[in-house]
Structure formats: C-alpha cells, structure tokens
Design a protein around this motif. Sequence first.
Motif, PDB file in Angstrom:
ATOM      1  N   TYR A  40      -4.275 -26.211  32.886  1.00 20.77           N
ATOM      2  CA  TYR A  40      -4.914 -25.932  34.167  1.00 20.77           C
ATOM      3  C   TYR A  40      -5.787 -24.687  34.005  1.00 20.77           C
ATOM      4  O   TYR A  40      -5.293 -23.640  33.589  1.00 20.77           O
ATOM      5  CB  TYR A  40      -3.875 -25.676  35.252  1.00 20.77           C
ATOM      6  N   VAL A  41      -7.068 -24.809  34.319  1.00 21.89           N
ATOM      7  CA  VAL A  41      -8.015 -23.701  34.166  1.00 21.89           C
ATOM      8  C   VAL A  41      -8.608 -23.386  35.536  1.00 21.89           C
ATOM      9  O   VAL A  41      -9.064 -24.294  36.242  1.00 21.89           O
ATOM     10  CB  VAL A  41      -9.152 -24.077  33.180  1.00 21.89           C
ATOM     11  N   THR A  42      -8.590 -22.104  35.906  1.00 22.51           N
ATOM     12  CA  THR A  42      -9.169 -21.681  37.176  1.00 22.51           C
ATOM     13  C   THR A  42     -10.003 -20.430  36.957  1.00 22.51           C
ATOM     14  O   THR A  42      -9.777 -19.681  36.011  1.00 22.51           O
ATOM     15  CB  THR A  42      -8.079 -21.362  38.222  1.00 22.51           C
ATOM     16  N   LEU A  43     -10.970 -20.244  37.846  1.00 30.01           N
ATOM     17  CA  LEU A  43     -11.740 -19.009  37.798  1.00 30.01           C
ATOM     18  C   LEU A  43     -10.835 -17.844  38.172  1.00 30.01           C
ATOM     19  O   LEU A  43      -9.937 -17.989  39.007  1.00 30.01           O
ATOM     20  CB  LEU A  43     -12.911 -19.068  38.781  1.00 30.01           C
ATOM     21  N   ARG A  44     -11.066 -16.698  37.567  1.00 27.83           N
ATOM     22  CA  ARG A  44     -10.308 -15.502  37.936  1.00 27.83           C
ATOM     23  C   ARG A  44     -10.583 -15.176  39.397  1.00 27.83           C
ATOM     24  O   ARG A  44     -11.651 -15.476  39.929  1.00 27.83           O
ATOM     25  CB  ARG A  44     -10.695 -14.329  37.046  1.00 27.83           C
ATOM     26  N   GLU A  45      -9.627 -14.536  40.041  1.00 27.68           N
ATOM     27  CA  GLU A  45      -9.767 -14.188  41.453  1.00 27.68           C
ATOM     28  C   GLU A  45     -11.007 -13.333  41.707  1.00 27.68           C
ATOM     29  O   GLU A  45     -11.625 -13.427  42.760  1.00 27.68           O
ATOM     30  CB  GLU A  45      -8.523 -13.446  41.944  1.00 27.68           C
ATOM     31  N   SER A  46     -11.380 -12.504  40.740  1.00 29.89           N
ATOM     32  CA  SER A  46     -12.516 -11.599  40.928  1.00 29.89           C
ATOM     33  C   SER A  46     -13.869 -12.296  40.773  1.00 29.89           C
ATOM     34  O   SER A  46     -14.905 -11.705  41.046  1.00 29.89           O
ATOM     35  CB  SER A  46     -12.428 -10.441  39.931  1.00 29.89           C
ATOM     36  N   VAL A  47     -13.871 -13.556  40.353  1.00 28.93           N
ATOM     37  CA  VAL A  47     -15.114 -14.308  40.127  1.00 28.93           C
ATOM     38  C   VAL A  47     -15.411 -15.182  41.338  1.00 28.93           C
ATOM     39  O   VAL A  47     -14.543 -15.907  41.825  1.00 28.93           O
ATOM     40  CB  VAL A  47     -14.997 -15.183  38.858  1.00 28.93           C
ATOM     41  N   LEU A  48     -16.635 -15.098  41.823  1.00 28.12           N
ATOM     42  CA  LEU A  48     -17.046 -15.940  42.948  1.00 28.12           C
ATOM     43  C   LEU A  48     -16.986 -17.407  42.555  1.00 28.12           C
ATOM     44  O   LEU A  48     -17.320 -17.777  41.431  1.00 28.12           O
ATOM     45  CB  LEU A  48     -18.456 -15.580  43.398  1.00 28.12           C
ATOM     46  N   ASP A  49     -16.604 -18.246  43.503  1.00 28.44           N
ATOM     47  CA  ASP A  49     -16.477 -19.683  43.260  1.00 28.44           C
ATOM     48  C   ASP A  49     -17.360 -20.426  44.261  1.00 28.44           C
ATOM     49  O   ASP A  49     -16.899 -20.841  45.329  1.00 28.44           O
ATOM     50  CB  ASP A  49     -15.011 -20.094  43.416  1.00 28.44           C
ATOM     51  N   PRO A  50     -18.671 -20.594  43.959  1.00 26.49           N
ATOM     52  CA  PRO A  50     -19.569 -21.245  44.918  1.00 26.49           C
ATOM     53  C   PRO A  50     -19.170 -22.689  45.223  1.00 26.49           C
ATOM     54  O   PRO A  50     -19.351 -23.148  46.355  1.00 26.49           O
ATOM     55  CB  PRO A  50     -20.941 -21.160  44.265  1.00 26.49           C
ATOM     56  N   GLN A  51     -18.625 -23.418  44.250  1.00 27.29           N
ATOM     57  CA  GLN A  51     -18.186 -24.789  44.526  1.00 27.29           C
ATOM     58  C   GLN A  51     -17.028 -24.785  45.515  1.00 27.29           C
ATOM     59  O   GLN A  51     -16.988 -25.584  46.448  1.00 27.29           O
ATOM     60  CB  GLN A  51     -17.748 -25.492  43.244  1.00 27.29           C
ATOM     61  N   GLY A  52     -16.083 -23.909  45.293  1.00 24.12           N
ATOM     62  CA  GLY A  52     -14.948 -23.802  46.201  1.00 24.12           C
ATOM     63  C   GLY A  52     -15.390 -23.421  47.604  1.00 24.12           C
ATOM     64  O   GLY A  52     -14.884 -23.961  48.600  1.00 24.12           O
ATOM     65  N   THR A  53     -16.333 -22.495  47.703  1.00 21.02           N
ATOM     66  CA  THR A  53     -16.854 -22.078  49.004  1.00 21.02           C
ATOM     67  C   THR A  53     -17.529 -23.238  49.721  1.00 21.02           C
ATOM     68  O   THR A  53     -17.335 -23.445  50.925  1.00 21.02           O
ATOM     69  CB  THR A  53     -17.841 -20.905  48.838  1.00 21.02           C
ATOM     70  N   ALA A  54     -18.309 -24.035  48.989  1.00 16.63           N
ATOM     71  CA  ALA A  54     -18.982 -25.199  49.585  1.00 16.63           C
ATOM     72  C   ALA A  54     -17.969 -26.213  50.095  1.00 16.63           C
ATOM     73  O   ALA A  54     -18.117 -26.759  51.201  1.00 16.63           O
ATOM     74  CB  ALA A  54     -19.925 -25.841  48.566  1.00 16.63           C
ATOM     75  N   VAL A  55     -16.920 -26.466  49.315  1.00 22.95           N
ATOM     76  CA  VAL A  55     -15.887 -27.416  49.738  1.00 22.95           C
ATOM     77  C   VAL A  55     -15.152 -26.878  50.962  1.00 22.95           C
ATOM     78  O   VAL A  55     -14.887 -27.622  51.914  1.00 22.95           O
ATOM     79  CB  VAL A  55     -14.903 -27.709  48.579  1.00 22.95           C
ATOM     80  N   GLN A  56     -14.841 -25.584  50.953  1.00 27.36           N
ATOM     81  CA  GLN A  56     -14.143 -24.982  52.085  1.00 27.36           C
ATOM     82  C   GLN A  56     -14.979 -25.099  53.366  1.00 27.36           C
ATOM     83  O   GLN A  56     -14.468 -25.475  54.422  1.00 27.36           O
ATOM     84  CB  GLN A  56     -13.810 -23.525  51.793  1.00 27.36           C
ATOM     85  N   HIS A  57     -16.277 -24.823  53.278  1.00 35.06           N
ATOM     86  CA  HIS A  57     -17.155 -24.959  54.443  1.00 35.06           C
ATOM     87  C   HIS A  57     -17.212 -26.409  54.925  1.00 35.06           C
ATOM     88  O   HIS A  57     -17.197 -26.667  56.132  1.00 35.06           O
ATOM     89  CB  HIS A  57     -18.562 -24.440  54.145  1.00 35.06           C
ATOM     90  N   SER A  58     -17.266 -27.342  53.998  1.00 37.15           N
ATOM     91  CA  SER A  58     -17.286 -28.758  54.380  1.00 37.15           C
ATOM     92  C   SER A  58     -15.984 -29.154  55.076  1.00 37.15           C
ATOM     93  O   SER A  58     -15.999 -29.882  56.072  1.00 37.15           O
ATOM     94  CB  SER A  58     -17.493 -29.642  53.145  1.00 37.15           C
ATOM     95  N   LEU A  59     -14.860 -28.704  54.545  1.00 39.57           N
ATOM     96  CA  LEU A  59     -13.579 -29.015  55.179  1.00 39.57           C
ATOM     97  C   LEU A  59     -13.497 -28.410  56.578  1.00 39.57           C
ATOM     98  O   LEU A  59     -13.027 -29.063  57.515  1.00 39.57           O
ATOM     99  CB  LEU A  59     -12.421 -28.509  54.312  1.00 39.57           C
ATOM    100  N   ASN A  60     -13.969 -27.164  56.721  1.00 39.30           N
ATOM    101  CA  ASN A  60     -13.969 -26.522  58.045  1.00 39.30           C
ATOM    102  C   ASN A  60     -14.848 -27.293  59.020  1.00 39.30           C
ATOM    103  O   ASN A  60     -14.488 -27.457  60.188  1.00 39.30           O
ATOM    104  CB  ASN A  60     -14.412 -25.069  57.950  1.00 39.30           C
ATOM    105  N   SER A  61     -15.998 -27.793  58.540  1.00 41.23           N
ATOM    106  CA  SER A  61     -16.889 -28.551  59.427  1.00 41.23           C
ATOM    107  C   SER A  61     -16.294 -29.898  59.818  1.00 41.23           C
ATOM    108  O   SER A  61     -16.691 -30.493  60.815  1.00 41.23           O
ATOM    109  CB  SER A  61     -18.268 -28.741  58.788  1.00 41.23           C
TER     110      SER A  61
END
Length: 84
Positions: free
Chosen positions: A7-28
């Motif tokens: 399992y590979v994930t971006l470090r917490e200190s690294v911005l995750d634009p894909q994750g942000t886009a998915v989160q915004h879509s889920l919120n919408s």
Amino acid sequence: MYKVKVYVTLRESVLDPQGTAVQHSLNSLSYTEISDVRIGKYMELTIEKSDRNVNEVVKEVCEKLLVNTVIEDYRYDVEEVVAQ
C-alpha cells in the motif's frame, strides 16, 4: 511462496490534488460528512521462497522501484501461501 500486498500513499505533508478533487465531488453529491480523501496505490507481489528474507526483498523493491520515498510512504502485508 509469499503473497505481498503493498500500500503506497502520499505523505501527509504532500498535497493530494486527486484526493481533493474526489473529496469535492463526493461533497457535491451530498456526502458532506467526508472531510478528506487521500489517493494511493495498491500492488500485489508474488514472491518465491529463496535464501533471502522476504521482508528484505520487499523493502528493496519498494525503495528502488515502487515507491518515491521522498513524497510517498508505504506499508505491506506478507502472507505465506501454501502450494496445493
């Protein structure tokens, strides 16, 4: 033989634009209780038994090829598979 799940994930200190886009879509879509999404990678490796320790092999493979250790973290699970 071993089945290894990596399992590979971006470090917490690294911005995750894909994750942000998915989160915004889920919120919408009215999933407002979801406040953060992080996108990662999942890989399965089948490793034959050898003289080398399986954990050493997995760590080397991850750090040399599968993971960008500057911006990504990883963890893995090793399961021994009995040949049938």
